[in-house]
Write a protein that holds these residues in place. Structure first.
Motif, short mmCIF file in Angstrom:
data_model
loop_
_atom_site.label_atom_id
_atom_site.label_comp_id
_atom_site.label_asym_id
_atom_site.label_seq_id
_atom_site.Cartn_x
_atom_site.Cartn_y
_atom_site.Cartn_z
N THR A 42 -25.43 -21.31 -5.39
CA THR A 42 -27.09 -21.64 -4.94
C THR A 42 -27.55 -20.45 -4.52
OG1 THR A 42 -26.19 -21.79 -2.84
CG2 THR A 42 -26.44 -23.93 -4.19
N ALA A 43 -26.81 -19.27 -4.21
CA ALA A 43 -27.31 -18.18 -3.85
C ALA A 43 -27.39 -16.98 -4.72
CB ALA A 43 -26.60 -17.41 -2.66
N HIS A 44 -27.12 -17.25 -5.85
CA HIS A 44 -27.09 -16.31 -7.16
C HIS A 44 -28.26 -15.53 -7.40
CE1 HIS A 44 -25.22 -14.06 -10.57
NE2 HIS A 44 -25.69 -14.68 -11.31
N ARG A 45 -28.52 -14.28 -7.14
CA ARG A 45 -29.76 -13.49 -7.13
C ARG A 45 -30.55 -13.70 -8.33
NH1 ARG A 45 -31.47 -9.63 -3.69
NH2 ARG A 45 -29.30 -9.41 -3.03
N PRO A 46 -30.04 -13.78 -9.58
CA PRO A 46 -31.03 -14.04 -10.75
C PRO A 46 -31.74 -15.39 -10.46
CG PRO A 46 -29.14 -13.13 -11.32
CD PRO A 46 -28.62 -13.70 -9.99
N TYR A 47 -31.17 -16.55 -9.82
CA TYR A 47 -31.97 -17.55 -9.56
C TYR A 47 -32.78 -17.88 -8.35
CZ TYR A 47 -28.19 -18.56 -12.80
OH TYR A 47 -27.33 -18.58 -13.95
N ALA A 48 -33.02 -16.63 -7.76
CA ALA A 48 -33.90 -16.50 -6.54
C ALA A 48 -35.21 -17.27 -6.66
CB ALA A 48 -33.80 -15.21 -5.90
N ASP A 98 -23.30 -23.87 8.26
CA ASP A 98 -24.11 -22.63 8.74
C ASP A 98 -24.53 -21.85 7.58
OD1 ASP A 98 -23.20 -23.67 11.03
OD2 ASP A 98 -21.99 -22.22 11.57
N GLU A 99 -23.81 -21.91 6.64
CA GLU A 99 -24.02 -20.94 5.25
C GLU A 99 -25.45 -21.35 4.86
OE1 GLU A 99 -23.97 -18.23 1.93
OE2 GLU A 99 -23.03 -18.30 3.82
N VAL A 100 -25.58 -23.01 4.70
CA VAL A 100 -26.78 -23.29 4.16
C VAL A 100 -27.85 -23.28 5.06
CG1 VAL A 100 -27.71 -25.68 3.20
CG2 VAL A 100 -25.36 -25.29 2.78
N ALA A 101 -27.85 -23.53 6.54
CA ALA A 101 -28.81 -23.57 7.47
C ALA A 101 -29.21 -22.10 7.40
CB ALA A 101 -28.16 -23.62 8.88
N ASN A 102 -28.42 -20.93 7.55
CA ASN A 102 -29.09 -19.56 7.64
C ASN A 102 -29.42 -19.06 6.55
OD1 ASN A 102 -27.75 -19.90 10.28
ND2 ASN A 102 -25.99 -19.12 9.82
N ARG A 103 -28.96 -19.14 5.37
CA ARG A 103 -28.89 -18.52 3.97
C ARG A 103 -29.81 -19.11 2.96
NH1 ARG A 103 -26.25 -13.63 4.77
NH2 ARG A 103 -24.67 -13.66 6.35
N ARG A 104 -29.85 -20.60 3.16
CA ARG A 104 -30.80 -21.12 2.42
C ARG A 104 -31.99 -22.04 3.08
NH1 ARG A 104 -26.88 -18.78 0.97
NH2 ARG A 104 -25.19 -19.70 -0.60
N ILE A 105 -31.77 -22.57 4.12
CA ILE A 105 -32.83 -23.18 4.85
C ILE A 105 -33.65 -22.30 5.38
CG2 ILE A 105 -33.55 -24.97 6.51
CD1 ILE A 105 -32.37 -26.30 4.12
N GLY A 106 -33.15 -21.42 6.36
CA GLY A 106 -33.84 -20.19 6.76
C GLY A 106 -34.89 -19.48 6.12
N PRO A 107 -34.62 -18.95 4.69
CA PRO A 107 -35.34 -18.27 4.00
C PRO A 107 -36.58 -19.14 3.63
CG PRO A 107 -33.14 -17.47 3.48
CD PRO A 107 -32.99 -18.67 4.34
N LEU A 108 -36.08 -20.36 3.26
CA LEU A 108 -36.98 -21.42 2.73
C LEU A 108 -38.06 -21.66 3.75
CD1 LEU A 108 -35.27 -23.91 0.73
CD2 LEU A 108 -36.95 -22.45 -0.24
N LEU A 109 -37.73 -21.79 4.90
CA LEU A 109 -38.61 -22.15 6.23
C LEU A 109 -39.57 -20.75 6.34
CD1 LEU A 109 -39.30 -23.50 8.64
CD2 LEU A 109 -37.70 -22.46 9.96
N ARG A 110 -39.03 -19.49 6.17
CA ARG A 110 -39.96 -18.27 6.50
C ARG A 110 -41.02 -18.23 5.27
NH1 ARG A 110 -34.98 -16.68 8.60
NH2 ARG A 110 -34.17 -15.86 6.54
N ALA A 111 -40.46 -18.79 4.09
CA ALA A 111 -41.31 -18.53 2.96
C ALA A 111 -42.49 -19.81 2.76
CB ALA A 111 -40.52 -18.60 1.62
#
Length: 230
Positions: free
Chosen positions: A90-96, A121-134
């Motif tokens: 889910t974090a693979h950069r080419p799929y950002a 914690d991985e999903v919350a911090n590194r997936r949901i967090g960036p989506l919330l900011r964007a």
């Protein structure tokens, strides 16, 4: 969710983890994580190298195949490392470019069915967090709803998803999510509240001090964590 996952990548992940397995390490890893699901005994550096190689060897054609492949790895996992690689995918950069609010059902499933801090914690911090900011207009109301959800891991996510936001933290949202859980006796919620406040204190100590002072209902654990750097 679509069913057209990339079977070659899924098979390669499972075979690669089997090849790297260390049965001597697996029991200690399982005990440390208090996991019902067994481990292969593959530690993070080796998993990271494996993921980088396999994801490069098996590029995914579109967002539907990507989501379906993540879910196949996750739902079909027999060993915990398979779920770690699903998270890595889910974090693979080419799929950002595919990180859009429409992924919330995927991440919600990973949170609710993962139901432990290493996944959540991985999903919350590194997936949901960036989506919330964007996408704050789309995500903030959902986080407010999650803060009052029956599932404690969704509530924890709402509290800690802004850990990386620093000066961009939505203070009203953070306060709302904490206040919805401030009297809950759950350890992971109390720890999450303290963690969120502690991280924010690095960039906005005045706000954190004022919040702590005006919320006497904070648990001793939350208060101690929140004021660690004040």
């Amino acid at each position: 969710m679509p069913n057209s996952f990339d079977s070659r990548l899924v098979a390669a992940v499972r075979a690669g983890l089997a090849d790297l397995a260390d049965p001597a390490k697996a029991p200690d890893m399982q005990a440390y994580m208090k996991s019902e699901m067994p481990f292969r005994g593959v530690q993070k550096p080796a998993r990271t190298r494996l993921a980088a190689r396999l994801f490069a060897e098996h590029p995914l054609s579109d967002v539907d195949v990507w989501v379906a492949t993540v879910l196949e790895l996750w739902r079909g996992a027999r060993y915990r490392e398979e779920r770690y690689l699903a998270l890595d995918l889910t974090a693979h950069r080419p799929y950002a470019r595919w990180q859009q609010p429409g992924l919330l059902p995927l991440y919600e499933e990973l949170i609710v069915t993962g139901a432990w801090w290493d996944f959540v914690d991985e999903v919350a911090n590194r997936r949901i967090g960036p989506l919330l900011r964007a996408y704050p207009a789309e995500l903030a109301p959902i986080m407010r709803a999650w803060s009052r959800d029956a599932d404690r891991w969704k509530r924890r996510t709402s509290i800690i998803c802004q850990l990386g936001s620093k000066g961009a933290t939505d203070l009203d949202l953070l306060a709302s999510c904490i206040e919805a859980n401030v009297t809950d006796p759950d350890f992971f919620l109390r720890k999450g509240i303290g963690w969120a406040l502690r991280e924010l204190s690095k960039t906005d100590p005045g706000w954190v001090r004022a919040f702590v002072d005006t919320h006497p209902g904070l648990s001793p654990l939350s208060r101690r964590e929140a004021t660690k750097y004040l």
